[in-house]
Design an enzyme around this catalytic site. Structure first.
Site, PDB file in Angstrom:
ATOM      1  CG  ASP A 137      -2.249   0.718   0.974  1.00 43.86           C
ATOM      2  OD1 ASP A 137      -2.161   1.878   0.539  1.00 43.86           O
ATOM      3  OD2 ASP A 137      -3.340   0.200   1.245  1.00 43.86           O
ATOM      4  CG  HIS A 154      -1.043   1.536  -3.384  1.00 48.24           C
ATOM      5  ND1 HIS A 154      -2.285   1.231  -2.906  1.00 48.24           N
ATOM      6  CD2 HIS A 154      -0.645   0.452  -4.104  1.00 48.24           C
ATOM      7  CE1 HIS A 154      -2.641   0.004  -3.312  1.00 48.24           C
ATOM      8  NE2 HIS A 154      -1.647  -0.481  -4.035  1.00 48.24           N
TER       9      HIS A 154
END
Ligand SMILES: *[C@@H]1O[C@H](CO)[C@@H](O)[C@H](O)[C@H]1NC(C)=O
Ligand SMILES: *[C@@H]1O[C@H](CO)[C@@H](O)[C@H](O)[C@H]1NC(C)=O
Ligand SMILES: *[C@@H]1O[C@H](CO)[C@@H](O)[C@H](O)[C@H]1NC(C)=O
Ligand SMILES: *[C@@H]1O[C@H](CO)[C@@H](O)[C@H](O)[C@H]1NC(C)=O
Ligand SMILES: *[C@@H]1O[C@H](CO)[C@@H](O)[C@H](O)[C@H]1NC(C)=O
Ligand SMILES: *[C@@H]1O[C@H](CO)[C@@H](O)[C@H](O)[C@H]1NC(C)=O
Ligand SMILES: *[C@@H]1O[C@H](CO)[C@@H](O)[C@H](O)[C@H]1NC(C)=O
Ligand SMILES: *[C@@H]1O[C@H](CO)[C@@H](O)[C@H](O)[C@H]1NC(C)=O
Ligand SMILES: *[C@@H]1O[C@H](CO)[C@@H](O)[C@H](O)[C@H]1NC(C)=O
Length: 418
Positions: A229, A252
């Site tokens: 993430d 991310h």
């Protein structure tokens, strides 16, 4: 006589030396370094039996002590927690944990009563170093993470959480496979993280590298993050942060937000994010706020500088229409106000044709957004494009892509992130 003199001298040498040591100890009493080795507190260090009692006893002894104290975690494999190391440690000036081992988390989710595996709470002067590893053993629990799929969910425990700590330094520490975030820094003042290595598979859900919230005066530097993430996620209530010299990806990217979900949220101000490589991530640098936010906060004075993107899907993205689920209810615009945001020296490649996305709030258009020295190309070498809504960016230096057009569709991503 001669012999007596020699004898006296010897006596003096040993006694005087002893006195000197004792005096030094006395004179420097508040700064005396006292070491507590977890090995002396009955730990098994076999990686199977829970060593929490031994670690807690060492912490309590150190915390009750005074001056500069040290907890030694020797090379070895430990099984620990969930566990809370709490302060205050009133007479301690610095509490150094020298971690040279591998500390493993329990995989029994039933044991976790809070949102953290290892928590440091309400302590001042904490130092963690030593090259050791925190292994969250998330591989066996990622499949039980419902937060990546639905709004109401029980978050899995963060590996290492710092809450309400002041003057904290964490360096040369590794975290692997957390169940949820690698690290969370919540309500902390003066936090320094450096030379950290945070690793989890690209496919692991919600394994943010470092999540920051309600903290001031934070520096995260010289750190490598490969995770599933956000490499770094900056939540509400943060001020005066520097994020520098990071290698990020997969993951991310570096994200401010999501913001504007809860009524208790506070402003985010004074961030410098610079000297970073972002490789193969979903986003590069991002600010995202929820639609229909219950509160109107300010996000201001943010600088992104000297950042190299390699094959990043959304290298530069402001998304004020964030809604990870198809139906977010009413579609009122975000009330989070964005201003004084500079993107300076951002170069490299985009994995998608749209390299720059600036979708601000219809209700509160972004103010004073600057793009300076931007050079982003589509990965196949073609020119990339930019889309904008409710923002009138100013340009300086060479800016590619430059012409900002209205988006064809809204950009909300479909995965739930934190
Ligand atoms: C701290 O030091 C003071 C003065 O020496 C002492 O009275 C107090 O008990 C100490 N506190 C702790 C928690 O050890
Ligand atoms: C730690 O111990 C392991 C096995 O006991 C050994 O392989 C390793 O080299 C040791 N590491 C250090 C830094 O001493
Ligand atoms: C940290 O500093 C803040 C602000 O000075 C203070 O309110 C808080 O009590 C301090 N926390 C600790 C653990 O000393
Ligand atoms: C980013 O990559 C470049 C080129 O590989 C390298 O020189 C630089 O040191 C990297 N930056 C960081 C923060 O490691
Ligand atoms: C903007 O943030 C930087 C870095 O935190 C800070 O030094 C500066 O004073 C801030 N500027 C304003 C106008 O608040
Ligand atoms: C840009 O960042 C890199 C690290 O990725 C650093 O080596 C370089 O010195 C920085 N350049 C400037 C002009 O600050
Ligand atoms: C770029 O990333 C995509 C996935 O986002 C991948 O399929 C592709 O192979 C990558 N290209 C290069 C040149 O690294
Ligand atoms: C616009 O933002 C920059 C920081 O990116 C700041 O230095 C400048 O003062 C701001 N301009 C205005 C008119 O507020
Ligand atoms: C790159 O891909 C785009 C979209 O698929 C295509 O239009 C363009 O011609 C390609 N450019 C090159 C140099 O291959």
């Amino acid at each position: 006589m001669a012999q007596l003199k020699v004898f006296a001298l010897l006596v003096c040498v040993s006694l005087c030396a002893f006195n000197a040591v004792a005096d030094e100890g006395k004179a420097a009493a508040p700064a005396k370094s006292t070491t507590f080795n977890v090995g002396s507190y009955g730990v098994k260090a076999d990686g199977k039996n829970d060593d929490s009692n031994g670690f807690l006893k060492a912490w309590e002894a150190a915390c009750k002590s005074s001056g500069k104290v040290k907890i030694q975690i020797p090379n070895g494999t430990y099984k620990l927690g969930p566990i809370v190391f709490s302060g205050p440690c009133p007479n301690v000036t610095t509490l150094s944990i020298v971690h040279k081992g591998i500390i493993k988390a329990s995989t029994n989710l039933g044991k976790y009563k809070t949102d953290a595996w290892i928590e440091f709470s309400g302590v001042t002067g904490l130092r963690i170093s030593g090259g050791g590893t925190f292994d969250g053993q998330g591989e066996s629990t990622w499949s039980q993470n419902s937060c990546s799929k639905q709004k109401n969910c029980q978050a899995l425990p963060v590996s290492v959480k710092f809450i309400n700590t002041n003057d904290t330094v964490v360096k040369k520490i590794k975290s692997i496979n957390p169940k949820f975030f690698h690290m969370a820094v919540i309500g902390c003042q003066k936090f320094r993280g450096s030379s950290l290595t945070l690793e989890a598979p690209e496919t692991s859900p919600n394994t943010d590298g470092i999540h920051l919230e309600k903290s001031t005066d934070v520096k995260i530097t010289d750190t490598d993050i490969r995770t599933g993430d956000d490499c770094i996620s900056i939540g509400h209530g943060n001020a005066d942060l520097v994020i520098a010299r990071i290698n990020c990806g997969p993951g991310h990217g570096i994200s401010i937000g999501s913001l504007g979900k809860y009524a208790y949220e506070k402003d985010v101000k004074g961030l410098v994010i610079r000297d970073i490589n972002i490789t193969g991530t979903l986003n590069g640098v991002r600010i995202k706020t929820w639609e229909d936010s219950p509160v109107s906060t300010v996000v201001a004075n943010i600088t992104f500088q000297n950042i190299t993107m390699k094959n990043v899907s959304n290298p530069i993205i402001i998304d004020q229409m964030y809604c990870p689920w198809k139906n977010c209810g009413t579609k009122a615009p975000s009330k989070v106000k964005l201003s004084d945001i500079l993107f300076n020296g951002i170069r490299g490649t985009s994995a998608t044709p749209v390299a720059v996305t600036l979708i601000c709030s219809q209700g509160y258009p972004c103010k004073n957004v600057s793009l300076k020295n931007i050079n982003l190309k589509y990965i196949n070498g073609s020119d990339a494009t930019a889309v904008c809504a409710h923002v009138n960016p100013s340009y300086s230096g060479t800016v590619l892509p430059k012409t900002c057009t209205a988006p064809i569709t809204t950009v909300s991503s479909s995965t739930n992130e934190f």
